[in-house]
Design a protein around this motif. Structure first.
Motif, short mmCIF file in Angstrom:
data_model
loop_
_atom_site.label_atom_id
_atom_site.label_comp_id
_atom_site.label_asym_id
_atom_site.label_seq_id
_atom_site.Cartn_x
_atom_site.Cartn_y
_atom_site.Cartn_z
N LYS A 1 -5.25 -13.56 -2.79
CA LYS A 1 -3.87 -14.02 -2.72
C LYS A 1 -3.04 -13.28 -3.77
O LYS A 1 -3.45 -13.13 -4.92
CB LYS A 1 -3.80 -15.52 -2.94
CG LYS A 1 -2.39 -16.09 -2.84
CD LYS A 1 -2.38 -17.60 -3.01
CE LYS A 1 -0.96 -18.14 -2.89
NZ LYS A 1 -0.91 -19.62 -3.03
N GLY A 2 -1.86 -12.82 -3.35
CA GLY A 2 -0.98 -12.11 -4.25
C GLY A 2 -1.22 -10.61 -4.32
O GLY A 2 -0.42 -9.88 -4.90
N GLN A 3 -2.32 -10.14 -3.70
CA GLN A 3 -2.63 -8.71 -3.70
C GLN A 3 -1.62 -7.96 -2.84
O GLN A 3 -1.20 -8.44 -1.79
CB GLN A 3 -4.04 -8.50 -3.16
CG GLN A 3 -4.67 -7.17 -3.49
CD GLN A 3 -6.16 -7.16 -3.16
OE1 GLN A 3 -6.67 -8.00 -2.41
NE2 GLN A 3 -6.88 -6.22 -3.73
N LYS A 4 -1.20 -6.79 -3.27
CA LYS A 4 -0.22 -6.00 -2.53
C LYS A 4 -0.92 -4.94 -1.70
O LYS A 4 -1.70 -4.14 -2.22
CB LYS A 4 0.78 -5.36 -3.50
CG LYS A 4 1.65 -6.37 -4.23
CD LYS A 4 2.71 -5.70 -5.06
CE LYS A 4 3.51 -6.70 -5.87
NZ LYS A 4 4.14 -7.74 -5.03
N ILE A 5 -0.61 -4.95 -0.41
CA ILE A 5 -1.18 -3.99 0.54
C ILE A 5 -0.07 -3.04 0.96
O ILE A 5 0.98 -3.48 1.44
CB ILE A 5 -1.76 -4.70 1.78
CG1 ILE A 5 -2.71 -5.83 1.35
CG2 ILE A 5 -2.47 -3.70 2.68
CD1 ILE A 5 -3.90 -5.39 0.58
N HIS A 6 -0.29 -1.75 0.81
CA HIS A 6 0.70 -0.75 1.19
C HIS A 6 0.32 -0.16 2.55
O HIS A 6 -0.84 0.19 2.78
CB HIS A 6 0.78 0.35 0.14
CG HIS A 6 1.00 -0.15 -1.25
ND1 HIS A 6 2.13 -0.85 -1.61
CD2 HIS A 6 0.21 -0.10 -2.36
CE1 HIS A 6 2.05 -1.18 -2.88
NE2 HIS A 6 0.90 -0.75 -3.36
N ILE A 7 1.31 -0.05 3.42
CA ILE A 7 1.06 0.39 4.79
C ILE A 7 2.05 1.50 5.12
O ILE A 7 3.27 1.27 5.16
CB ILE A 7 1.23 -0.77 5.80
CG1 ILE A 7 0.31 -1.93 5.40
CG2 ILE A 7 0.94 -0.31 7.21
CD1 ILE A 7 0.83 -3.28 5.76
#
Length: 572
Positions: free
Chosen positions: A362-368
């Protein structure tokens, strides 16, 4: 054959059909003699894709209702939908055969109007489908907006409405998991006592954002007459309703949601709603937000497209950043973009498919970074002789020179999913789906190396080779010095413009060719095609003529070794 008084059998392979079609049988009498011809037992075998759930299409044959059942009002009105084959029992009403086979052997659903309706009850009957998840948002064309890559989600069906007392047949979407009112999708309230035929109907499913059923409601005339039978057959939902697309070269587009089996929905309604809502609330789909070409989308573009979805993203230089809302294991699927076509070229260059499951916090940032298709060389018509070449009308002596200067397609962008802090070197890829290479001028048959992910070895992570006077190579994860050329696709790390596609080579651009590579590192086209973006970018040719390879190479794919249930396929 004259004198052969016997039945003969024949079969043909239909091949790919992406639009509605029908068969025509034509008799040619070459001898002029009297003759007769009969046709029987016309069937279609293996024509319904196995990548769609079995319940997407129902002919009611083999005595199966495919999950369709009587609605809640049936017990009050006493009218009910029944399975039948052949003519209906009452005269002057109903079909004589099913719609699928047009014989008395096939089944269909119908209402027998001879049934007495209790006094004070509304003379109608309901037929409900099983529960469905809502279709992908961009298959529903909200408010007349742009339709996504799936096409439109539609339901098609055959109906038979005949008899003096046959009043109304309607189709609605109902929402049993909430208090939302049913949405009427289609109504036929014309009396059809003169039309004893099956009719086909196609209805768009729009503005559906929660679990739903389809409901057919048949209503007799208010005088409760008995000359009214209603029948239904061949009910189908299009592949777009399930996040699938039928393509000449691949059998899936995106993993919108897993298919639900009958066992999944074996519980009561409350349990079914809990299951579907849990799946719906944890399904996220990201796309290019309508952006095209070598630059990615803006934040306003994504905010507009994701209005009806759970996606909340921040966009930096075309890269979307999504924050994990709940810890758990996530199934992630990525697809690379296709390369662009060259002038007079034939075939396709598709991006790769990659899939894996990852434990996210939770709170982790995923870049796409969603890869975008490379430009076709003739998608933006230039001027003068270039225009003539694209239309197949070249006659100028200058046309040969212009073809050598350009005419190749741009490389397709790769799709990157990664962790870390944007703007730093501390980035870690989870999945990378390689983009397809651009097709060269007048290329009649693409080779396998043009496909994204064609090489199972993901390689060094560098950008592909860019020929200084020719097409650009595809951007890699790390990139290198060739990225300084304007036609070269840019890498993700060590780049002032991460993932930006290359533009057409200078000579081609000067002559009016605009075959840029797609966002995601696609290389710009020249006479030859640009390389596809990837973990390692696809090479462009070392020449800008027929002496080298004509098509750009596809970029490679990558899956983090920690992924569970990893799967990777090259473009096909």
């Amino acid at each position: 054959m004259p004198g052969d008084n016997r039945w003969e059998s024949a079969s043909w392979e239909l091949g790919l059909k992406t639009e509605p079609f029908y068969f025509t049988l034509k008799l040619e009498n070459e001898t002029g003699e009297n003759c007769s011809v009969a046709v029987d037992n016309i069937t279609m075998r293996d024509c319904f894709p196995d990548y769609l759930p079995a319940y997407h299409y129902c002919t009611f044959d083999e005595n199966s209702t495919c999950g369709w059942h009587s609605g809640p009002y049936t017990n009050q009105s006493k009218l009910t939908w029944l399975m039948n084959r052949g003519p209906t029992p009452s005269k002057n009403t109903g079909p004589w055969a099913d719609h699928t086979s047009q014989t008395d052997k096939g089944y269909y659903m119908y209402i027998e109007a001879d049934t007495e309706v209790p006094k004070g009850r509304n003379p109608h009957a309901q037929l409900d489908s099983r529960l469905f998840l809502p279709p992908p948002l961009d298959s529903q064309n909200h408010s007349g907006g742009t339709v996504g890559p799936y096409g439109l989600c539609q339901v098609t069906f055959a109906y038979h409405k005949y008899g003096f007392d046959a009043y109304k047949l309607s189709l609605s979407a109902v929402f049993p998991c909430s208090d939302k009112q049913p949405k009427v999708l289609w109504v036929d309230n014309m009396y059809m006592w003169k039309n004893n035929v099956w009719k086909m109907q196609r209805v768009n499913l729009t503005e559906i954002n929660e679990p739903f059923r389809l409901r057919f409601t048949a209503v007799k005339s208010l005088n409760d007459g008995h000359l009214a039978d209603f029948a239904l057959d061949d009910i189908a939902l299009s592949p777009a309703c399930f996040g699938r697309v039928i393509s000449a070269t691949r059998r899936y587009y995106a993993d919108y949601h897993q298919f639900l089996t009958n066992q999944d929905l074996a519980g009561n309604l409350k349990e079914q709603c809990r299951l579907l809502n849990d799946m719906l609330n944890h399904t996220y789909k990201f796309n290019n937000c309508g952006a095209q070409g070598f630059r990615g989308p803006t934040e306003s573009m994504c905010n507009m497209l994701y209005t009806y979805s759970l996606n909340k993203v921040k966009v930096t230089n075309g890269i979307q950043t999504w924050t994990v809302s709940q810890a758990g294991q996530y199934s992630i699927t990525a697809l690379g973009a296709s390369g662009g076509s060259g002038a007079k070229s034939v075939g396709e260059s598709n991006g790769a498919y990659v899939h894996g499951k990852f434990n996210l916090s939770k709170g982790q940032k995923i870049h796409i970074l969603v890869g975008q298709k490379g430009w076709n060389s003739c998608s933006q018509i230039g001027f003068g002789d270039v225009n003539e070449i694209c239309k197949g009308e070249e006659s100028s002596e200058n046309a040969t020179y212009l073809a050598i200067s350009g005419g190749g397609g741009g490389g397709g962008g790769a799709t990157y999913v990664f962790l870390g802090e944007l703007g730093t070197d501390d980035l870690t890829p989870l999945l990378i789906a390689g983009g397809g290479g651009g097709l060269g001028y007048n290329m009649t048959k693409p080779d396998s190396m043009v496909m994204g992910g064609w090489d199972p070895d993901h390689g060094s992570g560098e950008s592909g080779y860019s020929y200084p006077s020719g097409a650009g190579g595809g951007g890699g994860w790390y990139g290198h010095a060739d990225g300084l050329l304007p036609q070269a696709g840019k890498g993700v790390l060590y780049s002032a413009h991460p993932g930006q596609g290359g533009v057409a080579c200078p000579a081609a651009k000067q002559q009016g060719w605009y075959s840029s590579g797609g966002f995601g590192g696609g290389g710009g086209g020249c006479f030859t095609g640009g390389g596809g973006g990837g973990y390692t970018g696809g090479n462009s040719s070392h020449e800008n003529n027929v002496l080298g390879f004509i098509n750009g190479r596809g970029g490679t794919s990558y899956i983090d070794p920690k992924a569970v249930d990893a799967a990777m396929e090259r473009g096909i």
